[in-house]
Design an enzyme around this catalytic site. Structure first.
Site, short mmCIF file in Angstrom:
data_model
loop_
_atom_site.label_atom_id
_atom_site.label_comp_id
_atom_site.label_asym_id
_atom_site.label_seq_id
_atom_site.Cartn_x
_atom_site.Cartn_y
_atom_site.Cartn_z
N GLU A 172 28.33 -3.58 1.31
CA GLU A 172 28.99 -2.54 1.66
C GLU A 172 28.56 -1.34 0.70
O GLU A 172 28.53 -0.22 1.26
CB GLU A 172 30.43 -2.76 1.48
CG GLU A 172 30.91 -3.64 2.70
CD GLU A 172 32.42 -4.27 2.36
OE1 GLU A 172 33.21 -3.91 1.28
OE2 GLU A 172 32.73 -4.93 3.29
N ASN A 179 44.56 2.13 8.01
CA ASN A 179 45.31 1.57 7.07
C ASN A 179 45.00 2.04 5.65
O ASN A 179 44.73 1.24 4.64
CB ASN A 179 45.33 0.19 6.91
CG ASN A 179 44.05 -0.49 7.10
OD1 ASN A 179 43.13 0.22 6.94
ND2 ASN A 179 43.72 -1.95 6.98
N HIS A 231 39.92 0.81 2.32
CA HIS A 231 39.33 -0.62 2.55
C HIS A 231 38.60 -1.18 1.14
O HIS A 231 38.54 -0.16 0.33
CB HIS A 231 38.07 -0.39 3.38
CG HIS A 231 36.94 -1.53 3.35
ND1 HIS A 231 37.25 -2.71 4.35
CD2 HIS A 231 35.94 -1.56 2.68
CE1 HIS A 231 36.14 -3.55 4.18
NE2 HIS A 231 35.44 -3.12 3.05
N LYS A 237 40.09 5.76 3.45
CA LYS A 237 39.88 6.04 4.99
C LYS A 237 40.24 7.49 5.44
O LYS A 237 40.80 8.21 5.01
CB LYS A 237 40.53 4.76 5.65
CG LYS A 237 39.70 3.65 5.54
CD LYS A 237 40.36 2.55 6.56
CE LYS A 237 39.72 1.03 6.16
NZ LYS A 237 40.43 0.15 7.35
N TYR A 297 30.39 -2.59 9.11
CA TYR A 297 31.58 -3.55 9.44
C TYR A 297 30.77 -4.59 10.25
O TYR A 297 31.35 -5.22 11.16
CB TYR A 297 32.55 -2.90 10.19
CG TYR A 297 33.61 -2.31 9.25
CD1 TYR A 297 34.28 -3.06 8.47
CD2 TYR A 297 33.73 -0.91 9.81
CE1 TYR A 297 35.59 -2.23 7.65
CE2 TYR A 297 35.06 -0.24 8.86
CZ TYR A 297 35.75 -0.89 7.97
OH TYR A 297 36.65 -0.63 7.29
P1 CMP Z 1 39.62 -3.11 6.50
O1 CMP Z 1 39.89 -3.71 5.08
O2 CMP Z 1 38.88 -1.74 6.38
O3 CMP Z 1 38.89 -4.51 7.25
C1 CMP Z 1 38.65 -4.36 8.58
C2 CMP Z 1 39.45 -3.70 9.10
O4 CMP Z 1 39.65 -3.89 10.71
C3 CMP Z 1 40.90 -3.82 8.71
O5 CMP Z 1 40.93 -3.19 7.32
C4 CMP Z 1 41.76 -3.05 9.68
O6 CMP Z 1 41.76 -1.70 9.48
C5 CMP Z 1 41.00 -3.33 10.84
N1 CMP Z 1 41.62 -4.64 11.69
C6 CMP Z 1 41.63 -5.70 11.22
N2 CMP Z 1 42.24 -6.44 12.38
C7 CMP Z 1 42.61 -5.71 13.33
C8 CMP Z 1 43.29 -5.72 14.52
N3 CMP Z 1 43.55 -6.96 15.10
N4 CMP Z 1 43.46 -4.61 15.29
C9 CMP Z 1 43.11 -3.44 14.89
N5 CMP Z 1 42.26 -3.17 13.58
C10 CMP Z 1 41.94 -4.16 12.91
#
Ligand code: CMP
Length: 133
Positions: A127, A113, A116, A10, A50
């Site tokens: 995806e 984070n 993904h 990311k 997404y």
């Molecule tokens: P990812 O694995 O990319 O899949 C969906 C993403 O949404 C997740 O990682 C987080 O980065 C994001 N995400 C999921 N829940 C929340 C939340 N409650 N608030 C903000 N971001 C979220």
């Protein structure tokens, strides 16, 4: 069973020059890199990628972050790739992710984070089509 999966390094991790460190984890584990692509998600592409989260309250935050800078998408292949990759990336909340996992070792964020990864064969099909279109 040999499978393929997709991960996306990311924008936060690209910005922090962690691309090599993240990809290395998968190479060291024994996965074979099949495809690699650096690009910036368009808004439309992010919404499609997404799609499963489109009704969630954090959808705006999610698409805004993933379009905020370049990402690196990879398709890897190896035994049990989907589930093993999910174990390797760690819990979604990086601040709770176990040390030894990628999120556990490299980050503290939630929306931001690091990485993904597809959570099922169906997600991988969808995806990878969107990321490599
Ligand atoms: P990812 O694995 O990319 O899949 C969906 C993403 O949404 C997740 O990682 C987080 O980065 C994001 N995400 C999921 N829940 C929340 C939340 N409650 N608030 C903000 N971001 C979220």
């Amino acid at each position: 069973m040999t499978e393929q999966t997709l991960f996306i390094v990311k924008p936060d991790a690209v910005d922090r020059s962690l691309v090599g460190a993240v990809i290395s984890r998968f190479e060291q584990k024994g996965f074979k890199l099949l495809k690699l692509k650096m690009f910036t998600f368009s808004q439309q592409q992010a919404e499609k990628f997404y799609d499963v989260h489109k009704d969630k309250p954090f959808f705006g935050e999610l698409t805004s972050f993933i379009t905020s800078g370049p990402v690196v998408a990879a398709i890897i292949e190896g035994n049990n790739a989907v589930a093993t990759t999910r174990i390797m990336i760690g819990a979604t909340k990086s601040f709770e992710a176990a040390p030894g996992s990628i999120r556990g070792d490299f980050g503290l964020g939630f929306s931001e984070n690091i990485i993904h990864a597809s959570d099922s064969q169906e997600s991988f099909d969808h995806e990878s089509r969107v990321a490599f279109e």
